[in-house]
Design an enzyme around this catalytic site. Structure first.
Site, PDB file in Angstrom:
ATOM      1  N   SER A  15       0.842  -1.198   0.000  1.00 37.59           N
ATOM      2  CA  SER A  15       0.000   0.000   0.000  1.00 37.59           C
ATOM      3  C   SER A  15       0.872   1.241   0.000  1.00 37.59           C
ATOM      4  O   SER A  15       1.663   1.449   0.930  1.00 37.59           O
ATOM      5  CB  SER A  15      -0.908   0.018   1.221  1.00 37.59           C
ATOM      6  OG  SER A  15      -1.441   1.324   1.396  1.00 37.59           O
ATOM      7  N   HIS A  40      -1.244  -1.109  -4.271  1.00 39.45           N
ATOM      8  CA  HIS A  40      -2.523  -0.755  -3.656  1.00 39.45           C
ATOM      9  C   HIS A  40      -2.555   0.747  -3.384  1.00 39.45           C
ATOM     10  O   HIS A  40      -1.663   1.278  -2.719  1.00 39.45           O
ATOM     11  CB  HIS A  40      -2.684  -1.544  -2.368  1.00 39.45           C
ATOM     12  CG  HIS A  40      -4.011  -1.410  -1.689  1.00 39.45           C
ATOM     13  ND1 HIS A  40      -5.124  -2.128  -2.095  1.00 39.45           N
ATOM     14  CD2 HIS A  40      -4.407  -0.670  -0.631  1.00 39.45           C
ATOM     15  CE1 HIS A  40      -6.140  -1.817  -1.301  1.00 39.45           C
ATOM     16  NE2 HIS A  40      -5.731  -0.936  -0.401  1.00 39.45           N
ATOM     17  N   ASP A  42      -4.719   3.750  -1.717  1.00 38.49           N
ATOM     18  CA  ASP A  42      -5.799   4.058  -0.770  1.00 38.49           C
ATOM     19  C   ASP A  42      -6.304   5.481  -0.947  1.00 38.49           C
ATOM     20  O   ASP A  42      -5.614   6.429  -0.560  1.00 38.49           O
ATOM     21  CB  ASP A  42      -5.302   3.876   0.664  1.00 38.49           C
ATOM     22  CG  ASP A  42      -5.108   2.419   1.027  1.00 38.49           C
ATOM     23  OD1 ASP A  42      -4.003   2.063   1.486  1.00 38.49           O
ATOM     24  OD2 ASP A  42      -6.063   1.649   0.836  1.00 38.49           O
ATOM     25  N   MET A  44      -8.824   8.232   0.210  1.00 35.34           N
ATOM     26  CA  MET A  44      -9.660   8.562   1.373  1.00 35.34           C
ATOM     27  C   MET A  44     -10.158  10.004   1.237  1.00 35.34           C
ATOM     28  O   MET A  44      -9.377  10.885   0.925  1.00 35.34           O
ATOM     29  CB  MET A  44      -8.840   8.423   2.656  1.00 35.34           C
ATOM     30  CG  MET A  44      -8.252   7.040   2.860  1.00 35.34           C
ATOM     31  SD  MET A  44      -7.185   6.990   4.314  1.00 35.34           S
ATOM     32  CE  MET A  44      -6.669   5.281   4.299  1.00 35.34           C
ATOM     33  N   HIS A  73      -8.318   1.439  -4.131  1.00 33.84           N
ATOM     34  CA  HIS A  73      -9.277   1.197  -3.044  1.00 33.84           C
ATOM     35  C   HIS A  73      -9.955   2.525  -2.698  1.00 33.84           C
ATOM     36  O   HIS A  73      -9.333   3.410  -2.097  1.00 33.84           O
ATOM     37  CB  HIS A  73      -8.511   0.630  -1.845  1.00 33.84           C
ATOM     38  CG  HIS A  73      -9.340   0.363  -0.628  1.00 33.84           C
ATOM     39  ND1 HIS A  73      -8.785   0.109   0.607  1.00 33.84           N
ATOM     40  CD2 HIS A  73     -10.692   0.323  -0.444  1.00 33.84           C
ATOM     41  CE1 HIS A  73      -9.758  -0.067   1.489  1.00 33.84           C
ATOM     42  NE2 HIS A  73     -10.910   0.062   0.888  1.00 33.84           N
ATOM     43  N   MET A 144     -12.064  -6.055   4.758  1.00 30.71           N
ATOM     44  CA  MET A 144     -11.212  -5.192   5.566  1.00 30.71           C
ATOM     45  C   MET A 144     -10.880  -5.898   6.880  1.00 30.71           C
ATOM     46  O   MET A 144     -11.777  -6.407   7.562  1.00 30.71           O
ATOM     47  CB  MET A 144     -11.898  -3.854   5.860  1.00 30.71           C
ATOM     48  CG  MET A 144     -12.018  -2.939   4.666  1.00 30.71           C
ATOM     49  SD  MET A 144     -10.422  -2.530   3.902  1.00 30.71           S
ATOM     50  CE  MET A 144      -9.521  -1.802   5.260  1.00 30.71           C
ATOM     51  N   ASP A 182      -6.933  -6.572   3.933  1.00 30.66           N
ATOM     52  CA  ASP A 182      -6.298  -5.257   3.985  1.00 30.66           C
ATOM     53  C   ASP A 182      -6.361  -4.675   5.389  1.00 30.66           C
ATOM     54  O   ASP A 182      -7.439  -4.434   5.905  1.00 30.66           O
ATOM     55  CB  ASP A 182      -7.057  -4.332   3.006  1.00 30.66           C
ATOM     56  CG  ASP A 182      -6.457  -2.953   2.885  1.00 30.66           C
ATOM     57  OD1 ASP A 182      -7.126  -2.078   2.296  1.00 30.66           O
ATOM     58  OD2 ASP A 182      -5.320  -2.758   3.340  1.00 30.66           O
TER      59      ASP A 182
HETATM   60  C1  DX5 Z   1      -6.590   1.367   5.583  1.00 33.77           C
HETATM   61  C2  DX5 Z   1      -6.131   1.038   4.180  1.00 33.77           C
HETATM   62  C3  DX5 Z   1      -4.988   0.058   4.138  1.00 33.77           C
HETATM   63  C4  DX5 Z   1      -3.738   0.486   4.879  1.00 33.77           C
HETATM   64  C5  DX5 Z   1      -2.862  -0.722   5.134  1.00 33.77           C
HETATM   65  O1  DX5 Z   1      -7.804   2.001   5.560  1.00 33.77           O
HETATM   66  O2  DX5 Z   1      -7.186   0.570   3.390  1.00 33.77           O
HETATM   67  O3  DX5 Z   1      -4.679  -0.262   2.793  1.00 33.77           O
HETATM   68  O4  DX5 Z   1      -3.057   1.450   4.176  1.00 33.77           O
HETATM   69  O5  DX5 Z   1      -1.780  -0.372   5.935  1.00 33.77           O
HETATM   70  P1  DX5 Z   1      -1.125  -1.385   6.981  1.00 33.77           P
HETATM   71  O6  DX5 Z   1      -0.681  -2.580   6.178  1.00 33.77           O
HETATM   72  O7  DX5 Z   1       0.004  -0.617   7.565  1.00 33.77           O
HETATM   73  O8  DX5 Z   1      -2.179  -1.763   7.980  1.00 33.77           O
HETATM   74 ZN    ZN Z   2      -6.638  -0.210   1.379  1.00 40.75          ZN
END
Ligand code: DX5
Ligand code: ZN
Length: 223
Positions: A15, A40, A42, A44, A73, A144, A182
C-alpha cells in the site's frame, strides 16, 4: 469441512500510503523491484473515513511511473460520482465499499463496462450477507481486516471467519473472484488469512517500512 486453504497463487499488493511521500515515483519502483504483484492505492475523502489521502492525480502519476497493476481502493462516499476520474487516471481495479451510499450493482456494472476490474469491499462490522447479492458481478472481494482510515493498525482476527465463509461461497457457487485482505497484514496475519482462503495480501507498514522489502513480500506471500 476444513478451512478452504489457498488453491490460487497468492499476490502481494504493497500500500503506497506507507511509502515516503517525498519520492513516490522512486518508492513505486522500489516496490516493483522488490517483487510486488500489484500496487494498492488508498483513496480517502475525509468523509467516508476520518482521514484524507490522495485522489486521481496520484493514480495517474502511478500509471505513468510503472506498468504495475493498480489496485485502487476507494474509501469515499458516492464512489459512483467520482468513478470516471479514477478510470481515466489508469486504475486496473477499482474497489468500492458496499457501505458508501450508492447503487452498488450499477456502480460495479459501470466499472466492468469501462474494461476495468471491479472490486467490492466490506468493513469488519459489515456482515457477508451485505455483499452476497453481488458476488457474481465482482472480480475481487475485499474483506477489511481493520476499520478503514489509517495504516499501521492492529489486525482484527475476528474477520477470519468471514473470509472462510466467503471462500466457501466462492467454491460452492463456482465463482472466480479474488479474496483480498487489507489492514495489519504481516508475516503472521498473512499466514492465517491464506489458510482461511484469501489470495491477495495488501500490506503497507510491513512492506514499505521493512528493512528488506523483498524478503517481507516473500514471507507475506508464503513463498
Ligand atoms: C486502511 C487502508 C490500508 C492500509 C494498510 O484504511 O485501506 O490499505 O493502508 O496499511 P497497513 O498494512 O500498515 O495496515
Ligand atoms: Zn486499502
Amino acid at each position: 469441512m476444513n478451512a478452504p486453504g489457498p488453491s490460487r497463487p497468492v499476490l502481494v499488493a504493497p500500500s503506497l500510503l506507507a511509502a515516503d511521500f517525498s519520492k513516490l515515483g522512486t518508492e513505486i519502483q522500489r516496490a516493483v523491484d522488490a517483487g510486488a504483484d500489484w500496487l494498492h492505492l488508498d483513496v480517502m475523502d475525509g468523509h467516508f473515513v476520518d482521514n484524507i489521502s490522495f485522489g486521481p492525480a496520484v493514480v495517474a502519476m502511478a500509471d505513468n511511473a510503472s506498468d504495475i497493476f493498480l489496485d485502487v481502493h476507494l474509501m469515499i462516499s458516492r464512489p459512483d460520482h467520482y468513478l470516471p476520474r479514477f478510470i481515466e487516471a489508469g486504475a486496473d481495479m477499482v474497489t468500492v465499499h458496499v457501505e458508501a451510499g450508492h447503487d452498488v450493482a450499477e456502480t460495479l456494472q459501470r466499472i466492468r463496462a469501462a474494461g476495468v476490474r471491479a472490486g467490492l469491499a466490506l468493513n469488519p462490522e459489515t456482515p457477508l450477507e451485505a455483499v452476497e447479492p453481488h458476488l457474481h458481478a465482482i472480480d475481487l472481494l475485499l474483506c477489511m481486516t481493520v476499520v478503514p482510515g489509517f495504516g499501521g493498525q492492529a489486525f482484527m482476527p475476528e474477520v477470519l471467519e468471514k473470509i472462510e465463509h466467503a471462500s466457501r461461497l466462492r467454491e460452492t457457487r463456482g465463482l472466480d473472484f479474488h479474496i483480498e485482505v487489507d489492514g495489519g497484514i504481516d508475516a503472521h496475519s498473512a499466514a492465517t488469512c491464506r489458510a482461511a482462503g484469501a489470495d491477495v495480501m495488501v500490506a503497507g507498514s510491513s512492506t514499505f517500512r521493512a528493512p528488506d522489502m523483498a524478503a517481507a513480500i516473500r514471507v507475506i506471500r508464503g513463498a
